[in-house]
Scaffold this active site. Structure first.
Site, PDB file in Angstrom:
ATOM      1  N   GLY A  68       0.843  -1.211   0.000  1.00 11.39           N
ATOM      2  CA  GLY A  68       0.000   0.000   0.000  1.00 11.39           C
ATOM      3  C   GLY A  68       0.866   1.244   0.000  1.00 11.39           C
ATOM      4  CG  ASP A  74       5.262  -3.567  -5.032  1.00 12.15           C
ATOM      5  OD1 ASP A  74       5.844  -4.658  -5.176  1.00 12.15           O
ATOM      6  OD2 ASP A  74       5.818  -2.573  -4.555  1.00 12.15           O
TER       7      ASP A  74
END
Ligand code: AMP
Ligand code: MG
Length: 490
Positions: A93, A255
């Site tokens: 995140g 990611d």
């Protein structure tokens, strides 16, 4: 959350479409206040291209790009995602970034405006949420150079210093980079959805992504299969371009792979000087997982992880869905190879295709490897028809390769001028060489002197100019005993 001061009339036209996704995909998060924000870099040409106003941003930029004040219409969020880091799956995140919103240009183009280095978020995992000035300048220089090279990339709109001190390998001034991206949806975002969210959430993410990046998918028989194919093609094209200019990303975790096909996350990346497929600069890439020559295999692996996340959407019949995903993944290598070879043909001035081209290309690369030739300058000198400065040019093996190449060039009906024009359009005469980037960063961080960086950028923003004033920047660094190492800067 108590609201922040809002700035009106900034020319930003913000939407917050990502925040309309199910709430598992983000957390509302204000940037941390900073002590003493100061603009150190403003990207004037990007400001113009986004229909923003330079005067306004010179006046208010320190407040806006530090997050101390919010633009009207902004609803800042930190995005949730997961990812395979060096092969290991982890919840991640935005740990040091917030999305201010999506700016809509006059032409209707939508871009994320994100602050990087803006303080801790629920995804910070023990990190300080901050960024240091050196790495943010590095991202600014290299992302803008990549864009000028014609390589899809996130852009850098501004860098502000925060007035804080950040502890890294040494203590450095704190900074925030404003990143502009066509979106921040990553392979890792889909991995997060597949692992931690519901089928409905995953479907909403996929539909959002299709709507934002691949609207033509909506008319296809299987929009999600189309999505997988198109993302694979864009990533294949991207990695082919990286290889063609000698770029090593350094941290190709899932990611850090965008669904839009833009290069993202300029941490330990660097350009290769001497041609060697095993080149690694990153200080944390002990195994050489993300070495220059491994990048096509790694992207295939990353796309396989993406394909897995789409299985529930591809078909109600799981076996059929798995077959579809596997079929795409197994076709990727051929798709990639064709893109790579076609770009390499252009680098050698070849307009058409012949079966032997592949050997011609790999034979040159092998000679470069064997002789330790500089990647960029080899192609630069071939373009300029300058057979000097490179030891390899004096070898008999190279002479025989050169003759083969000349014969091949003569077999196509193109003039010398046309060939040189093509070669100049794809072989950069200047790249952000490590020693030049380091000099620019050092002058800025140590002496608050941005002239070195600005001069370097002027050159890097015209990589295909072949202008005399660029000669100095094409020179190789003095040989160093210490191998060049890059750091994530996190
Ligand atoms: P990166 O290696 O930059 O792709 O970052 C990997 C993950 O670490 C992402 O979730 C980042 O948001 C997070 N991260 C990187 N640096 C920091 C930091 N200084 N504080 C908190 N999180 C960070
Ligand atoms: Mg990242």
């Amino acid at each position: 959350m108590v609201d922040r001061d809002r700035l009106k009339n900034t020319d930003f036209k913000l939407e917050n479409s990502y925040a309309n996704l199910p709430s598992v995909f983000y957390t509302k998060q204000f940037p941390s206040y900073v002590l003493d924000p100061k603009i150190v870099i403003l990207n004037k040409s990007l400001i113009k291209a986004l229909d923003l106003n330079i005067d306004t941003l010179e006046r208010d930029g320190a407040e806006i790009f530090s997050g101390n004040k919010l633009i009207e219409g902004s609803m800042p969020i930190a995005e949730a995602y997961a990812g395979h880091q060096f092969g290991h799956f982890t919840m991640l995140g935005d740990g040091r970034a917030v999305l201010l919103g999506e700016h809509i240009t006059k032409e209707g183009k939508k871009v994320d405006i994100q602050l990087k280095g803006s303080g801790i978020t629920p995804y910070s995992r023990g990190g300080d949420g901050k960024a240091a000035l050196g790495p943010m300048i590095r991202e600014y220089i290299i992302s803008e150079a990549m864009n000028a090279l014609g390589i899809p990339t996130t852009r850098s709109l501004a860098v502000v210093t925060t007035g804080e001190s950040i502890a890294r390998e040494k203590v450095e001034p704190g900074a925030i980079l404003t990143r502009v991206a066509s979106s921040h949806v990553r392979v890792g975002t889909f991995q997060y959805a597949a692992r931690f969210a519901s089928y409905e959430d995953l479907k909403e993410l996929a539909d959002y992504t299709i709507n934002r990046h691949y609207p033509e998918a909506m008319n296809k028989e299987n929009p999600y299969l189309f999505l997988l194919e198109e993302v694979s093609k864009r990533q294949g094209a991207l990695i082919a371009k990286w290889l063609q200019v000698g770029f090593i990303h350094g941290v190709m975790n899932t990611d850090n792979v965008t669904i839009s096909g833009e290069t993202i996350d300029y941490g330990p990346c660097a350009f290769m000087d001497t041609y060697d497929p095993s080149t690694v600069f990153s200080s944390i890439d002990y195994q050489g997982r993300y070495a220059y020559g491994n990048q096509p295999y790694i992207i295939a692996w990353n796309l396989a992880r993406f394909a897995e996340t789409l299985v529930p959407l591809l078909s109600n019949n799981q076996d059929e869905a798995v077959d579809m995903a596997q079929n795409m993944v197994s076709r990727f290598n051929d798709i990639y190879k064709e893109m790579y070879l076609s770009g390499m043909r252009f680098k050698l001035g070849l307009f058409n295709e012949e079966r032997e081209d592949e050997n011609l290309i790999y034979d040159l690369l092998n000679l470069m490897h064997k002789n330790g030739a500089d990647y960029t300058n080899t192609f630069r000198n071939l373009t300029l028809d300058k057979k000097c400065d490179i030891v390899m040019f004096e070898t008999t093996e190279f002479s025989s390769w050169f003759n083969r190449w000349q014969e091949r060039l003569n077999r196509q009906e193109k003039s010398k001028e046309e060939i040189i024009k093509l070669m100049k359009s794809v072989n950069p005469s200047v790249i952000p060489r490590n020693h030049l980037v380091e000099e620019a960063i050092e002058a800025a961080v140590k002496n608050n002197d941005y002239t070195v960086m600005n001069k370097l950028l002027e050159v890097l923003l015209r990589p295909y100019d072949y202008a005399d004033y660029q000669e100095e920047y094409a020179k190789l660094p003095e040989p160093s005993k210490i191998p060049y190492r890059t750091f994530c800067g996190t």
